[in-house]
Write a protein that holds these residues in place. Structure first.
Motif, PDB file in Angstrom:
ATOM      1  N   ASP A  50      -7.438  -4.608   5.060  1.00 47.85           N
ATOM      2  CA  ASP A  50      -8.050  -3.304   4.868  1.00 47.85           C
ATOM      3  C   ASP A  50      -8.580  -3.075   5.366  1.00 47.85           C
ATOM      4  O   ASP A  50     -10.127  -1.795   5.197  1.00 47.85           O
ATOM      5  CB  ASP A  50      -7.755  -2.847   3.549  1.00 47.85           C
ATOM      6  CG  ASP A  50      -8.173  -3.998   2.429  1.00 47.85           C
ATOM      7  OD1 ASP A  50      -9.100  -4.454   3.520  1.00 47.85           O
ATOM      8  OD2 ASP A  50      -8.034  -3.761   0.954  1.00 47.85           O
ATOM      9  N   PRO A  88      -9.383   3.080  -0.461  1.00 47.96           N
ATOM     10  CA  PRO A  88      -9.282   4.239   0.106  1.00 47.96           C
ATOM     11  C   PRO A  88      -9.733   4.302   1.436  1.00 47.96           C
ATOM     12  O   PRO A  88     -10.652   3.847   1.576  1.00 47.96           O
ATOM     13  CB  PRO A  88      -9.854   6.025  -0.969  1.00 47.96           C
ATOM     14  CG  PRO A  88     -10.657   4.897  -2.325  1.00 47.96           C
ATOM     15  CD  PRO A  88     -10.652   3.242  -1.830  1.00 47.96           C
ATOM     16  N   SER A 117       0.995  -0.869  -0.498  1.00 50.13           N
ATOM     17  CA  SER A 117      -0.034  -0.046   0.130  1.00 50.13           C
ATOM     18  C   SER A 117       0.809   1.035  -0.230  1.00 50.13           C
ATOM     19  O   SER A 117       2.075   1.064   0.278  1.00 50.13           O
ATOM     20  CB  SER A 117      -1.324   0.047   1.553  1.00 50.13           C
ATOM     21  OG  SER A 117      -0.181   0.539   2.526  1.00 50.13           O
ATOM     22  N   ASN A 118       0.042   2.174  -0.864  1.00 48.76           N
ATOM     23  CA  ASN A 118       1.010   3.398  -0.488  1.00 48.76           C
ATOM     24  C   ASN A 118       2.955   2.714  -1.714  1.00 48.76           C
ATOM     25  O   ASN A 118       4.282   3.727  -0.630  1.00 48.76           O
ATOM     26  CB  ASN A 118       1.072   4.447   0.527  1.00 48.76           C
ATOM     27  CG  ASN A 118      -0.521   4.777   1.028  1.00 48.76           C
ATOM     28  OD1 ASN A 118      -0.825   4.631   0.323  1.00 48.76           O
ATOM     29  ND2 ASN A 118      -0.842   4.699   1.836  1.00 48.76           N
ATOM     30  N   GLY A 119       2.861   2.683  -2.055  1.00 44.51           N
ATOM     31  CA  GLY A 119       4.189   2.252  -2.804  1.00 44.51           C
ATOM     32  C   GLY A 119       5.202   1.124  -1.397  1.00 44.51           C
ATOM     33  O   GLY A 119       6.084   0.282  -1.434  1.00 44.51           O
ATOM     34  N   LYS A 120       4.827   0.664  -0.302  1.00 43.65           N
ATOM     35  CA  LYS A 120       5.030  -0.059   0.740  1.00 43.65           C
ATOM     36  C   LYS A 120       4.884  -1.621   0.306  1.00 43.65           C
ATOM     37  O   LYS A 120       3.426  -1.686   0.059  1.00 43.65           O
ATOM     38  CB  LYS A 120       5.281   0.818   2.705  1.00 43.65           C
ATOM     39  CG  LYS A 120       5.881   2.106   2.592  1.00 43.65           C
ATOM     40  CD  LYS A 120       5.778   2.072   3.881  1.00 43.65           C
ATOM     41  CE  LYS A 120       6.298   3.791   3.709  1.00 43.65           C
ATOM     42  NZ  LYS A 120       5.382   5.110   4.822  1.00 43.65           N
TER      43      LYS A 120
END
Ligand SMILES: Cc1cc2nc3c(=O)[nH]c(=O)nc-3n(C[C@H](O)[C@H](O)[C@H](O)COP(=O)(O)OP(=O)(O)OC[C@H]3O[C@@H](n4cnc5c(N)ncnc54)[C@H](O)[C@@H]3O)c2cc1C
Length: 447
Positions: free
Chosen positions: A380, A438, A235-238
């Protein structure tokens, strides 16, 4: 009791998802000339509505920040509206009443509701919000509110009555529902990983397809299916490895033992379900001490089924290892996961913060009835609807799901080979791919 030696479709769990899948699958099979309800068996270790569906507050809303959730809810509301009597559904509408920190999120929900044709009114600004609320309730006094989203559809349904209605519909289609049958283990094929049989406390049941709709027991069944306890989440590039697949939250709900008629609108109607979030300080209605100065939220409605004004507040996270959490005995029977004095003081004080009619009513809270219950959540906090081990369809709603009566209809569609675009965003692979939903600024993990 005798269980059949074999069935085509074995559904585990007689809650909203198991029953809705059974009913709609029976209809689908018949319409396609591919079978009937007689091909479907629902087993439940206790009985119809014994899990979360049978104790849910019953709120049905569209208000979700996540576009995929909103589209799915709009579909489910259509199913509720298709037979309000059988589903014991009250289409009173729903209101999200919010502080400035949630304004932009709720504005985007409103815009997208317009785009999908879901009727709602959006009011912005502190003064206009107060005016709108006072137009409905002349004793409205909640502070810190700068927007009001009024959904004209949705409302609530009566938990046990709706499950009985759904079970009756499935049985009319020829579905068998067996109570007291607990799945203890699965048999897997030697060449494929597919499930070939359920081993239950009442005997073995061979099956072609399995549907899992076990609500808060999903961690247990997931383990029996030998699915991964820890997963990778992007998530978010991690990329995070070894994230526990399941975690529990305890839902806090209760009932103020007042006459439900006392909570009506100025023109004498039963009101929409109200959900209020605010960052105004909350003081005790008992002794004026500060309860919180952080964002808080509650929801409530008059409800004859619960015998008063019923609702809840934000849940709390259960910090234990999910394998150690005592899901049984469930709900009001649990010695551990029911609400306590903190919830009662907070929720009753919050009601009084919102409307003058609730001031001084805390002594009427129904302390003699246990309430609250566990929900099992994904990494999530959104559902997983997907196939595993070739022939096992898992419906894991991450505790969003009483309102999602339509999911069973879509799952039925997928079981006969038609992919549902509404279910696509809820596949298990989204965690590894980083295609998460989101997150909003709401204090609730499910908004
Ligand atoms: C207090 C509370 C309030 C809620 N309020 C709302 C609300 O207002 N609106 C909303 O949309 N959602 C609400 N939810 C969430 C919602 O209730 C659940 O997401 C939904 O009901 C789950 O449905 P289900 O069919 O998956 O599972 P459940 O309804 O829990 O049914 C699962 C069934 O599986 C059976 N079972 C379990 N293990 C086995 C086994 N091994 N063998 C056989 N049978 C088994 C159980 O006996 C149970 O009957 C609430 C949840 C709680 C706890």
């Amino acid at each position: 009791m005798s269980v059949p030696q074999g069935v085509k479709y074995a559904i585990i769990g007689a809650g909203v998802h198991g029953l809705s899948t059974a009913f709609h699958l029976a209809q689908k099979l018949k319409a396609a000339g591919r079978g009937s309800g007689a091909d479907i068996l629902v087993v439940d270790k206790t009985g119809v509505g014994a899990g979360a569906s049978g104790i849910a507050c019953g709120v049905v809303r569209n208000n979700y920040f996540q576009p995929a959730m909103r589209e799915l809810m709009a579909h489910s509301v259509e199913v509720w509206e298709s037979d309000p009597k059988a589903y014991s559904y009250h289409p009173v509408g729903y209101m999200q009443i919010s502080p400035e920190s949630m304004h932009a999120d709720v504005a985007s929900i409103y815009e997208q509701q317009k785009a999908i044709g879901y009727e709602s009114t959006f009011v912005e600004g502190a003064d206009d919000s107060m005016r709108y609320m006072r137009g409905l309730f002349d004793d409205w006094q909640a502070q810190g509110i700068t927007s009001v989203l009024h959904e004209k559809r949705g409302g609530y349904a009566n938990n046990q009555a709706s499950m009985r209605g759904l079970a009756a519909k499935a049985q009319e289609e020829g579905v068998r529902i067996l109570s007291g049958v607990e799945v203890k283990s699965f048999e897997f094929g030697s060449n494929s990983g597919a499930v070939t049989a359920l081993n239950t406390n009442q005997g073995r049941i061979a099956c072609d397809t399995v549907v899992v709709g076990v609500g808060p027991w999903v961690n247990k069944i997931w383990n029996l299916l030998e699915l991964p306890k820890k997963i990778t989440v992007k998530s978010n590039g991690k990329v995070r490895d070894d994230v526990p697949m399941w975690k529990f939250w305890c839902l806090e709900e209760g009932t103020l033992g007042v006459d439900p008629h006392m909570h009506r609108t100025n023109d004498g109607r039963f009101p929409p379900v109200l959900h209020v979030d605010t960052d105004a300080p909350l003081y005790s209605d008992r002794d004026r001490k500060l309860i919180t100065d952080k964002i808080w939220g509650i929801y409530y409605k008059p409800d004859f089924n619960f015998g008063g004004v019923q609702g809840g507040a934000s849940p709390y996270k259960v910090e234990q290892d999910p394998d150690q959490v005592a899901v049984d005995p469930y709900g009001p029977e649990s010695p551990e996961f029911v609400v306590g004095e903190d919830f009662i003081e907070m929720w009753c004080s919050a009601l009084a913060h919102c409307q003058k009619r609730f001031e001084g009513q805390m002594p009427l809270y129904k302390r003699d009835e246990n309430s609250g219950g566990l929900g099992c959540f994904t990494p999530d906090n959104f559902p997983v609807f997907d196939r595993f081990r070739e022939n096992v369809y898992v419906i894991a709603d991450s505790n969003h799901g009483y309102k999602m009566i339509g999911v069973g209809k879509l799952v039925a569609q997928e079981l006969v080979g038609e992919t549902s675009m509404l279910l696509e965003p809820f596949r298990f692979a989204r965690f590894a791919k980083g295609e998460l939903h989101p997150t909003s600024h709401s204090p609730f993990p499910w908004s």
